[in-house]
Design a protein around this motif. Structure first.
Motif, short mmCIF file in Angstrom:
data_model
loop_
_atom_site.label_atom_id
_atom_site.label_comp_id
_atom_site.label_asym_id
_atom_site.label_seq_id
_atom_site.Cartn_x
_atom_site.Cartn_y
_atom_site.Cartn_z
N ALA A 7 3.52 -7.51 5.21
CA ALA A 7 2.36 -6.60 5.11
C ALA A 7 1.39 -6.72 3.81
O ALA A 7 2.33 -6.77 2.75
N ALA A 9 -1.18 -4.99 1.00
CA ALA A 9 -1.88 -3.93 0.66
C ALA A 9 -2.96 -4.36 -0.37
O ALA A 9 -2.62 -5.15 -0.99
N VAL A 21 2.98 3.11 0.59
CA VAL A 21 2.83 1.91 1.37
C VAL A 21 4.18 1.38 1.81
O VAL A 21 4.64 1.20 3.19
N LEU A 24 5.52 3.72 4.62
CA LEU A 24 4.82 3.25 5.84
C LEU A 24 5.72 2.06 6.33
O LEU A 24 6.09 2.10 7.57
N LEU A 25 6.21 1.23 5.45
CA LEU A 25 6.74 -0.02 6.24
C LEU A 25 8.38 0.67 6.69
O LEU A 25 8.83 -0.27 7.37
N LEU A 69 -2.90 -4.47 5.40
CA LEU A 69 -3.18 -2.99 5.45
C LEU A 69 -4.50 -2.32 4.93
O LEU A 69 -4.32 -1.67 3.95
N LEU A 103 -6.16 -3.06 10.12
CA LEU A 103 -5.64 -1.97 10.90
C LEU A 103 -6.82 -1.11 11.74
O LEU A 103 -6.59 -0.78 12.58
N LEU A 197 -5.44 4.82 3.18
CA LEU A 197 -4.15 4.65 3.63
C LEU A 197 -3.15 5.47 2.68
O LEU A 197 -2.39 6.08 3.12
N VAL A 229 0.43 4.80 12.65
CA VAL A 229 -0.22 3.91 11.71
C VAL A 229 0.68 2.73 11.68
O VAL A 229 0.31 1.75 11.83
N VAL A 233 0.30 -1.36 12.77
CA VAL A 233 0.90 -2.37 12.17
C VAL A 233 1.71 -3.48 13.12
O VAL A 233 1.53 -4.49 13.01
#
Length: 249
Positions: A7, A9, A21, A24-25, A69, A103, A197, A229, A233
């Protein structure tokens, strides 16, 4: 061998951005246990995408999927990501790099943004509420048009006094101008939704300008580590693994 998901960003000098971030992962990993998920950035934060791709190749992987992302296809998606992939190849990384779509747009992102609005106190059907959907802004008009399209969809059947897009940079309207438009349409309360994000310079700019225009404004947080979200991904990763000619219509 299942290819790793790398990913990428944008990156920010604000440490909250990289932390969000990373959170999120963690949600992505929870949804897909066993998948090799790695974090990278285009700039300002570490590790950079080119370094992660080089490391993946050095570990013996021969195929990888890069998932940007990014919420729209502006400069970073069209130029920076391919540039970083080309740089890794130039360094000698023997690696097939599949780059997924960004995304957005996706209904799940809109759902996450609406949840953030509700958490800030915006109620569905509130007739005197005007909603600003604030995005980064781009010199690439289609990226701005995509945010405006989300605002139009929100307005249809919402019961709100109105919904309009606004931007932190590069294009108009800015947040105060959008608030003025909504007040002219009869809005007595204002909420600002976030088409970002993670926290950072531009979301902070949106917040500051909104509070200058209306100290009582309702402010939604960025999308952050939302399960929907994370689902997007993983869907982008899965789609990129399937050659286009083999995808069903």
């Amino acid at each position: 061998m299942t290819p790793p998901l790398v990913a990428v960003a944008h990156g920010s000098r604000d440490p909250r951005s990289a932390a969000t971030v990373a959170e999120l992962l963690e949600v992505v990993r929870a949804l897909r246990p066993g998948l090799d998920v790695r974090l990278s950035f285009l700039d300002l934060s570490a590790p950079r995408l080119v370094d992660v791709l080089t490391a993946v190749a050095a570990e013996g992987h021969r195929r990888v999927v890069v998932v940007p992302l990014l919420l729209g296809r502006a400069y970073h998606a069209r130029v920076d990501v391919p540039g970083a992939v080309a740089e890794a190849t130039a360094r000698g990384a023997r690696l097939e790099v599949l780059v997924s779509d960004v995304l957005g747009p996706d209904p799940r992102l809109e759902s996450a943004a609406l949840r953030r609005l509700a958490m800030a106190g915006a109620e569905a059907g509130e007739q005197d509420l005007g909603v600003v959907l604030a995005g980064a802004g781009s010199s690439h008009p289609p990226a701005n048009a995509a945010v405006a399209a989300v605002a139009r969809r929100w307005e249809e059947g919402s019961g709100w006094a109105g919904v309009t897009a606004a931007f932190a940079a590069a294009t108009d309207p800015d947040v105060p101008a959008a608030i003025d438009r909504l007040r002219a349409r009869g809005a007595r309360r204002i909420a600002v939704g976030s088409w970002f994000l993670a926290p950072g310079l531009l979301p902070d700019r949106v917040r500051a300008r909104a509070l200058e225009a209306d100290p009582d404004v309702l402010l939604a947080d960025p999308l952050g580590p939302d399960p929907e979200v994370a689902e997007v991904v993983l869907q982008r990763y899965a789609a990129a693994r399937v050659p286009a000619q083999n995808r069903s219509a």
